[in-house]
Scaffold this motif. Structure first.
Motif, PDB file in Angstrom:
ATOM      1  N   LYS A 172      68.900  23.710  11.275  1.00  0.00           N
ATOM      2  CA  LYS A 172      67.542  23.877  11.832  1.00  0.00           C
ATOM      3  C   LYS A 172      67.495  23.380  13.271  1.00  0.00           C
ATOM      4  O   LYS A 172      66.860  23.993  14.133  1.00  0.00           O
ATOM      5  N   ASN A 173      68.162  22.257  13.521  1.00  0.00           N
ATOM      6  CA  ASN A 173      68.177  21.717  14.877  1.00  0.00           C
ATOM      7  C   ASN A 173      68.981  22.594  15.824  1.00  0.00           C
ATOM      8  O   ASN A 173      68.602  22.763  16.984  1.00  0.00           O
ATOM      9  N   ILE A 174      70.079  23.171  15.358  1.00  0.00           N
ATOM     10  CA  ILE A 174      70.862  24.091  16.191  1.00  0.00           C
ATOM     11  C   ILE A 174      70.008  25.298  16.562  1.00  0.00           C
ATOM     12  O   ILE A 174      69.986  25.728  17.719  1.00  0.00           O
ATOM     13  N   GLU A 175      69.279  25.832  15.586  1.00  0.00           N
ATOM     14  CA  GLU A 175      68.391  26.970  15.860  1.00  0.00           C
ATOM     15  C   GLU A 175      67.320  26.586  16.878  1.00  0.00           C
ATOM     16  O   GLU A 175      67.008  27.361  17.786  1.00  0.00           O
ATOM     17  N   ARG A 176      66.759  25.383  16.751  1.00  0.00           N
ATOM     18  CA  ARG A 176      65.748  24.907  17.694  1.00  0.00           C
ATOM     19  C   ARG A 176      66.329  24.775  19.102  1.00  0.00           C
ATOM     20  O   ARG A 176      65.723  25.216  20.085  1.00  0.00           O
ATOM     21  N   ILE A 177      67.523  24.212  19.201  1.00  0.00           N
ATOM     22  CA  ILE A 177      68.167  24.029  20.498  1.00  0.00           C
ATOM     23  C   ILE A 177      68.459  25.386  21.144  1.00  0.00           C
ATOM     24  O   ILE A 177      68.211  25.585  22.339  1.00  0.00           O
ATOM     25  N   MET A 178      68.971  26.325  20.345  1.00  0.00           N
ATOM     26  CA  MET A 178      69.272  27.655  20.896  1.00  0.00           C
ATOM     27  C   MET A 178      67.998  28.355  21.353  1.00  0.00           C
ATOM     28  O   MET A 178      67.971  28.991  22.409  1.00  0.00           O
ATOM     29  N   LYS A 179      66.933  28.228  20.564  1.00  0.00           N
ATOM     30  CA  LYS A 179      65.665  28.877  20.915  1.00  0.00           C
ATOM     31  C   LYS A 179      65.083  28.278  22.193  1.00  0.00           C
ATOM     32  O   LYS A 179      64.598  29.003  23.059  1.00  0.00           O
ATOM     33  N   SER A 180      65.152  26.952  22.319  1.00  0.00           N
ATOM     34  CA  SER A 180      64.583  26.299  23.501  1.00  0.00           C
ATOM     35  C   SER A 180      65.397  26.578  24.755  1.00  0.00           C
ATOM     36  O   SER A 180      64.856  26.577  25.855  1.00  0.00           O
ATOM     37  N   SER A 181      66.705  26.839  24.593  1.00  0.00           N
ATOM     38  CA  SER A 181      67.525  27.133  25.771  1.00  0.00           C
ATOM     39  C   SER A 181      67.240  28.537  26.298  1.00  0.00           C
ATOM     40  O   SER A 181      67.409  28.799  27.491  1.00  0.00           O
ATOM     41  N   GLY A 182      66.847  29.445  25.404  1.00  0.00           N
ATOM     42  CA  GLY A 182      66.545  30.811  25.806  1.00  0.00           C
ATOM     43  C   GLY A 182      67.757  31.615  26.241  1.00  0.00           C
ATOM     44  O   GLY A 182      67.622  32.685  26.804  1.00  0.00           O
ATOM     45  N   LYS A 183      68.947  31.075  25.965  1.00  0.00           N
ATOM     46  CA  LYS A 183      70.167  31.762  26.390  1.00  0.00           C
ATOM     47  C   LYS A 183      70.841  32.416  25.194  1.00  0.00           C
ATOM     48  O   LYS A 183      70.894  31.867  24.107  1.00  0.00           O
ATOM     49  N   GLU A 184      71.352  33.607  25.422  1.00  0.00           N
ATOM     50  CA  GLU A 184      72.113  34.325  24.409  1.00  0.00           C
ATOM     51  C   GLU A 184      73.373  34.863  25.064  1.00  0.00           C
ATOM     52  O   GLU A 184      73.533  34.789  26.278  1.00  0.00           O
ATOM     53  N   GLN A 185      74.273  35.403  24.261  1.00  0.00           N
ATOM     54  CA  GLN A 185      75.522  35.938  24.789  1.00  0.00           C
ATOM     55  C   GLN A 185      75.709  37.382  24.348  1.00  0.00           C
ATOM     56  O   GLN A 185      75.144  37.808  23.353  1.00  0.00           O
ATOM     57  N   TRP A 186      76.523  38.096  25.084  1.00  0.00           N
ATOM     58  CA  TRP A 186      76.857  39.468  24.727  1.00  0.00           C
ATOM     59  C   TRP A 186      77.932  39.442  23.648  1.00  0.00           C
ATOM     60  O   TRP A 186      78.955  38.785  23.787  1.00  0.00           O
ATOM     61  N   ASN A 187      77.684  40.148  22.539  1.00  0.00           N
ATOM     62  CA  ASN A 187      78.654  40.280  21.467  1.00  0.00           C
ATOM     63  C   ASN A 187      79.317  41.645  21.639  1.00  0.00           C
ATOM     64  O   ASN A 187      78.709  42.675  21.357  1.00  0.00           O
ATOM     65  N   PRO A 188      80.570  41.667  22.108  1.00  0.00           N
ATOM     66  CA  PRO A 188      81.221  42.955  22.374  1.00  0.00           C
ATOM     67  C   PRO A 188      81.534  43.752  21.104  1.00  0.00           C
ATOM     68  O   PRO A 188      81.677  44.967  21.166  1.00  0.00           O
ATOM     69  N   ILE A 189      81.630  43.081  19.969  1.00  0.00           N
ATOM     70  CA  ILE A 189      81.910  43.788  18.719  1.00  0.00           C
ATOM     71  C   ILE A 189      80.669  44.533  18.243  1.00  0.00           C
ATOM     72  O   ILE A 189      80.727  45.704  17.872  1.00  0.00           O
ATOM     73  N   LYS A 190      79.522  43.848  18.267  1.00  0.00           N
ATOM     74  CA  LYS A 190      78.282  44.474  17.820  1.00  0.00           C
ATOM     75  C   LYS A 190      77.547  45.201  18.941  1.00  0.00           C
ATOM     76  O   LYS A 190      76.544  45.854  18.704  1.00  0.00           O
ATOM     77  N   LYS A 191      78.018  45.006  20.164  1.00  0.00           N
ATOM     78  CA  LYS A 191      77.455  45.645  21.352  1.00  0.00           C
ATOM     79  C   LYS A 191      75.968  45.366  21.521  1.00  0.00           C
ATOM     80  O   LYS A 191      75.154  46.262  21.723  1.00  0.00           O
ATOM     81  N   ARG A 192      75.652  44.077  21.430  1.00  0.00           N
ATOM     82  CA  ARG A 192      74.272  43.625  21.653  1.00  0.00           C
ATOM     83  C   ARG A 192      74.279  42.140  22.002  1.00  0.00           C
ATOM     84  O   ARG A 192      75.254  41.431  21.799  1.00  0.00           O
ATOM     85  N   VAL A 193      73.159  41.675  22.523  1.00  0.00           N
ATOM     86  CA  VAL A 193      72.994  40.271  22.876  1.00  0.00           C
ATOM     87  C   VAL A 193      72.582  39.510  21.621  1.00  0.00           C
ATOM     88  O   VAL A 193      71.710  39.958  20.873  1.00  0.00           O
TER      89      VAL A 193
END
Length: 95
Positions: free
Chosen positions: A53-74
């Protein structure tokens, strides 16, 4: 690639060799998001659902995502659903 750029933390060697242990996941997340973001985050060996839950909160608050080349989406940096399937309550500990 991280080691090629000068990172010498052992967790970067392990990440593509085998599933990380819960303590290694915590170490990796600390490196990824910064130690300050981990104030008050429970130890995953003791409270794994709380840790996720805390990891999800930290990721959400950072607002940063990465490109997944396998799924071809952020996508988020960490797939918490997959982590839960590997290390959660219903995960098999015998391989």
């Amino acid at each position: 690639r991280c080691r090629e750029l000068g990172f010498e933390n052992r967790v970067f060697d392990l990440i593509d060799e085998r599933p990380l242990t819960k303590s290694e996941i915590r170490q990796f997340c600390g490196l990824l998001f910064g130690r300050d973001a981990f104030d008050g985050v429970p130890d995953p060996s003791i409270d794994f659902p709380g840790f996720l839950k805390n990891i999800e909160r930290i990721m959400k608050s950072s607002g940063k995502e990465q490109w997944n080349p396998i799924k071809k989406r952020v996508e988020p940096f960490i797939n918490t659903t997959k982590l839960a399937s590997i290390h959660g309550e219903n995960a098999c500990t015998i391989s």
